[in-house]
Write an enzyme that holds these catalytic residues in place. Structure first.
Site, PDB file in Angstrom:
ATOM      1  N   GLY A   1      18.268  32.175-116.940  1.00  0.00           N
ATOM      2  CA  GLY A   1      18.692  33.165-115.960  1.00  0.00           C
ATOM      3  C   GLY A   1      17.914  34.448-116.123  1.00  0.00           C
ATOM      4  N   GLY A   2      18.296  35.445-115.353  1.00  0.00           N
ATOM      5  CA  GLY A   2      17.604  36.717-115.385  1.00  0.00           C
ATOM      6  C   GLY A   2      17.682  37.390-116.747  1.00  0.00           C
ATOM      7  CG  PHE A   3      20.624  39.238-117.815  1.00  0.00           C
ATOM      8  CD1 PHE A   3      20.346  40.577-118.016  1.00  0.00           C
ATOM      9  CD2 PHE A   3      21.163  38.840-116.612  1.00  0.00           C
ATOM     10  CE1 PHE A   3      20.608  41.501-117.029  1.00  0.00           C
ATOM     11  CE2 PHE A   3      21.430  39.763-115.615  1.00  0.00           C
ATOM     12  CZ  PHE A   3      21.146  41.094-115.820  1.00  0.00           C
ATOM     13  N   GLY A   4      18.140  35.634-119.763  1.00  0.00           N
ATOM     14  CA  GLY A   4      17.820  34.772-120.887  1.00  0.00           C
ATOM     15  C   GLY A   4      18.299  33.355-120.659  1.00  0.00           C
TER      16      GLY A   4
ATOM     17  CE  LYS B   1      22.668  34.811-119.136  1.00  0.00           C
ATOM     18  NZ  LYS B   1      23.038  34.261-117.881  1.00  0.00           N
TER      19      LYS B   1
ATOM     20  CB  VAL C   1      22.539  29.379-120.095  1.00  0.00           C
ATOM     21  CG1 VAL C   1      24.002  29.105-120.369  1.00  0.00           C
ATOM     22  CG2 VAL C   1      22.381  30.693-119.370  1.00  0.00           C
TER      23      VAL C   1
ATOM     24  N   GLY D   1      19.763  26.171-118.496  1.00  0.00           N
ATOM     25  CA  GLY D   1      18.946  26.870-117.508  1.00  0.00           C
ATOM     26  C   GLY D   1      18.477  28.194-118.045  1.00  0.00           C
TER      27      GLY D   1
ATOM     28  CG  ASP E   1      20.599  38.722-110.082  1.00  0.00           C
ATOM     29  OD1 ASP E   1      20.094  38.516-108.950  1.00  0.00           O
ATOM     30  OD2 ASP E   1      20.172  38.185-111.114  1.00  0.00           O
TER      31      ASP E   1
END
Ligand SMILES: *[C@@H]1O[C@H](CO)[C@@H](O)[C@H](O)[C@H]1NC(C)=O
Ligand SMILES: *[C@@H]1O[C@H](CO)[C@@H](O)[C@H](O)[C@H]1NC(C)=O
Ligand SMILES: *[C@@H]1O[C@H](CO)[C@@H](O)[C@H](O)[C@H]1NC(C)=O
Ligand SMILES: *[C@@H]1O[C@H](CO)[C@@H](O)[C@H](O)[C@H]1NC(C)=O
Ligand SMILES: *[C@@H]1O[C@H](CO)[C@@H](O)[C@H](O)[C@H]1NC(C)=O
Ligand SMILES: *[C@@H]1O[C@H](CO)[C@@H](O)[C@H](O)[C@H]1NC(C)=O
Length: 641
Positions: free
Chosen positions: A334-337, A353, A339, A332, A450
């Site tokens: 996410g907000g930070f990159g 991640k 995974v 997936g 978050d």
């Protein structure tokens, strides 16, 4: 002829039993159940030398117990260029013979369990034994321990509160006591029960590391209450309580003198918040030393030892593990990159991640320090960070892998409708516990920023584990504020944070309230329902129904009505609304929420006031845009009416 040895054996057994009985009227049988064991997945390179070393360390340590009545010891033996480090510890209440017996059992069982691994540990209630091919004596809770709770619980009134206090006192006092050991007996009001409890750190730990370890242990152990028994273990410490005596009354230790200047855990949390920056600097400094000294052995990529600090993974290994970060391995975004699912050489499956953090010189310094900090956060409702990797501009984090993926899949995705009420309640409670730990129990207060269903992962038993905590701290300051993009997700973000960038733990409380409403309703917070009364978001709908006393209409139609208690569901909806009140000050803290969730009913004064909801649109000139980078954010606050 053949009977003779059997009779001898019987006689010996009887002698052993009776000697135990004489010495320990309170604990006639010593408990030989293995509480926890672990083996390095790596076989010793030179088994002959390594295990000859192991045997020598064992007999040296046995000698120390026998001749000197030691309860703790370490031993290092080297043959060729093979080192073996061994450590044992008995709980101080054990007699010399019982300690010896426990270590003898351990030294036999550890071989059966771990065969030819180059590292092994076995933990009992009474003692533990561990050997490794690397030095580990200073480890306390680098990778965290666990807890075993008894399966009987008591309904004695006040048991939980008294138990919590007894354990908290032990946690505070033990690091200050010479030898790092304490044992207490505490009477529950009315004499309905006694709580026997001990705490112990390895003697090679520093006072601070002992305290850190105790804090994790306390946190794990107090969650056992009202069970009548529990044991929390870690690399460097051990805590246990039981209503059944496991040491004699005259073996308790007066810990009162050590509690005097201590201060309460609340004070600790405040201090933690205030000096967070200082602690961070210290951690950074420590990390520098840590990386300079190259104390991270190469074998770590193979997970040489489970109980070890944050691992510095090699880029090439992570690349191989994720098939070059292939799309098929992608779990997936996410907000930070992104995974990825990765399979390490040793077969261990991890979540990898790849962070997108942008350029920042500050980042270089912060990254490893933050990783060290985050990897020290251990709680059963928080996803564990195993290690990191830096290469050029790349920053990669490696987490434990959760096969069941995230809560949003169970609420809105392909597994929609599969959670029953009990499971949803457990997720609501577990998530609150995880957040309470981040906010109030870890030595630096961490605000998640978050919280959303996509960041709540579910383990094999569908227990929640919060992901991505601590990462917002890695964002450069200006990026963590609204002026460009705040570190939150629309629909979950507290209005004061979205609008003014005012950040406090209560911003997480707000997001948590939204998540609870989503769990109960099976509806997304951002889904708009349009009817004759206009546009309406989930929170607005919840408030309206609540005001009319019709809040049960909110409940997901996929939940069997026979499964839940209507009053309980009403109470939890009310709790969710307490979390989303417009004024941050009136929202409960996460630890208060844990108490509220577990109590039978809400206190009358706790009536939620009207919530507000942030409506946000990304405008890029043509209308609503999904790409935040070249869009401006238009935010408006909607009250529920
Ligand atoms: C370790 O040795 C055992 C045999 O004793 C073998 O089955 C196992 O595959 C070996 N493990 C590794 C990682 O080499
Ligand atoms: C170590 O001790 C065990 C049990 O006494 C024995 O089976 C084993 O052969 C010994 N290993 C070495 C290398 O001496
Ligand atoms: C313990 O005592 C025995 C004999 O009493 C002796 O042989 C042995 O070396 C001693 N071991 C240690 C570690 O002092
Ligand atoms: C509770 O634990 C004991 C042993 O620890 C076991 O014998 C018993 O079956 C367990 N009971 C339940 C209900 O799990
Ligand atoms: C505790 O539970 C037992 C039965 O399990 C019951 O007899 C007793 O009254 C209960 N005590 C309290 C204080 O609720
Ligand atoms: C503790 O009590 C036991 C009996 O339960 C007794 O045998 C022992 O001598 C006592 N120890 C001390 C240090 O008083």
């Amino acid at each position: 002829m053949i009977l003779q040895p059997i009779i001898k054996l019987l006689a010996l057994t009887l002698i052993w039993w009776s000697s135990v009985n004489v010495e320990y009227a309170v604990a006639a049988t010593r408990d030989t159940r293995v509480i926890n064991s672990g083996c390095s997945p790596i076989n010793a390179t030179n088994t002959g030398s390594f295990f000859a070393n192991v045997n020598e360390t064992f007999s040296e340590l046995r000698g120390e117990i026998r001749n000197q009545s030691r309860h703790f010891g370490t031993s290092l033996k080297s043959k060729g260029d093979v080192n073996t480090y061994t450590m044992f510890q008995c709980r101080n209440y054990l007699s010399r013979n019982d300690c010896l017996a426990c270590i003898n059992t351990a030294s036999t069982q550890i071989r059966d369990i771990c065969k030819i691994a180059n590292g092994a540990r076995v933990i009992y209630n009474d003692c533990f034994l561990r050997y490794e091919s690397e030095r580990f004596y200073q480890q306390t809770n680098e990778i965290g321990g666990g807890v075993t709770c008894g399966n009987k619980s008591t309904n004695a009134t006040g048991f939980r509160a008294v138990g919590q206090q007894a354990l908290l006192d032990l946690q505070k006092a033990t690091p200050k006591i010479k030898g790092f050991y304490a044992a207490t007996k505490t009477q529950v009001a009315g004499g309905s029960a006694n709580i026997y409890a001990i705490a112990q750190c390895v003697e090679t730990a520093s006072q601070q590391k002992c305290l850190d370890c105790m804090q994790v242990g306390y946190n794990n152990l107090q969650s056992c209450l009202p069970s009548t028994d529990g044991s929390a273990y870690d690399a460097g410490c051990f805590m246990r309580f039981s209503t059944t005596p496991f040491f004699a009354d005259n073996q308790t230790i007066n810990i009162r003198p050590y509690l005097k200047e201590g201060g309460s855990s609340k004070k600790w949390a405040i201090i933690g918040g205030v000096v967070g920056g200082v602690v961070l600097l210290l951690v950074l400094f420590a990390c520098r030393l840590f990386t300079k000294q190259k104390r991270v052995p190469k074998a770590d990529i193979l997970g040489a030892t489970e109980l070890r600090g944050p691992v510095n993974y090699k880029y090439t290994d992570l690349k191989a593990a994720t098939k070059n970060f292939s799309v098929e391995n992608k779990l997936g975004e996410g907000g930070f990159g992104a995974v990825y699912k990765g399979t390490l050489k040793n077969g261990k499956v991890v979540a990898v991640k790849k962070l997108v953090l942008g350029k920042s010189s500050k980042m270089e310094d912060d990254f490893e320090g933050e990783v060290k900090l985050i990897s020290n956060v251990h709680h059963r409702n928080l996803v564990r960070l195993l290690g990191c990797c830096s290469k050029g501009q790349e920053r990669i984090l490696v987490y434990e892998y959760m096969a069941n993926s995230s809560l949003d899949k169970f609420l809105f995705g392909d597994k929609k409708g599969s959670l029953n009420w009990k499971q949803r309640y457990d997720i609501i409670l577990g998530t609150a516990r995880g957040l309470a730990y981040l906010h109030e129990e870890f030595h630096v207060s961490i605000i998640h920023r978050d919280i959303k269903t996509g960041n709540i992962l579910l383990d094999d038993d569908l227990q929640p584990k919060i992901a991505d905590f601590g990462l917002a701290r890695l964002l450069p300051r200006d990026r963590s504020h609204l002026s460009t993009k705040f570190a939150g997700t629309l629909g979950y973000t507290a209005p004061e944070y979205a609008m003014q960038g005012q950040l406090s733990e209560k911003a997480d409380t707000y997001s948590y309230g939204i998540v609870v409403l989503e769990i109960i309703s099976g509806q997304k917070s951002t889904n708009v329902k349009i009817d004759d009364e206009g546009r309406e978001y989930l929170l607005q709908r919840a408030w309206k129904l609540y005001e009319r006393g019709m809040q049960l209409e909110l409940v997901d139609k996929d939940i069997d009505p026979n499964e839940y208690d209507a009053e309980e569901v009403k109470k939890i909806i009310e709790i969710a609304l307490l979390c989303t009140q417009a004024s941050a000050a009136t929202r409960p803290t996460m630890s208060e929420l844990v108490v509220l969730l577990k109590s039978k009913s809400l206190v009358e004064q706790l009536r939620p006031t009207m919530p507000v909801f942030v409506e946000a649109k990304m405008m890029n000139g043509e209308g609503i845009s999904d790409n935040p980078s070249n869009a401006t954010l238009s935010i408006s606050v909607l009250s529920a009416r």
